[in-house]
Design an enzyme around this catalytic site. Structure first.
Site, PDB file in Angstrom:
ATOM      1  N   HIS A  15     -37.139  27.123  -2.875  1.00 22.12           N
ATOM      2  CA  HIS A  15     -37.887  28.021  -1.671  1.00 22.12           C
ATOM      3  C   HIS A  15     -39.152  28.908  -2.463  1.00 22.12           C
ATOM      4  CE1 HIS A  15     -34.966  27.022   1.406  1.00 22.12           C
ATOM      5  NE2 HIS A  15     -33.933  27.537   0.268  1.00 22.12           N
ATOM      6  N   ALA A  16     -40.117  28.782  -1.758  1.00 21.94           N
ATOM      7  CA  ALA A  16     -41.366  29.468  -2.013  1.00 21.94           C
ATOM      8  C   ALA A  16     -42.000  29.426  -3.592  1.00 21.94           C
ATOM      9  CB  ALA A  16     -41.354  30.854  -1.431  1.00 21.94           C
TER      10      ALA A  16
END
Length: 87
Positions: A15-16
């Site tokens: 994620h991210a």
């Protein structure tokens, strides 16, 4: 074409920030690279594609590379995932 399975071990999964590191690394290679989870396969050079898989800690993903530097791509991306993205 070569494939390799890896287990995501970092706390935030892909994620991210870790996903950004992952696609930056994937873009260093000339070959086509894909990430597969369950029945979905996305371009590993696409941040939106990688994020759309919702890869969390403990999940196994398959890296697929096809092209002239496929072995180097698999080695590099697997090493990055196995390092936990240095978190």
């Amino acid at each position: 074409m070569k494939t390799r399975e890896v287990v995501v071990t970092n706390d935030s999964g892909l994620h991210a920030r870790p996903a950004t590191f992952f696609i930056q690394k994937a873009n260093c290679y000339k070959c086509s690279i894909y990430v597969e989870k369950d029945d979905r396969k996305v371009n590993a050079k696409s941040l939106l594609g990688v994020l759309s898989l919702g890869i969390a800690k403990g999940m196994t993903i398959t890296l697929i590379a096809d092209g002239q530097d496929e072995e180097a791509a698999l080695n590099g991306l697997a090493a990055l995932v196995n390092s936990g993205f240095n978190e």
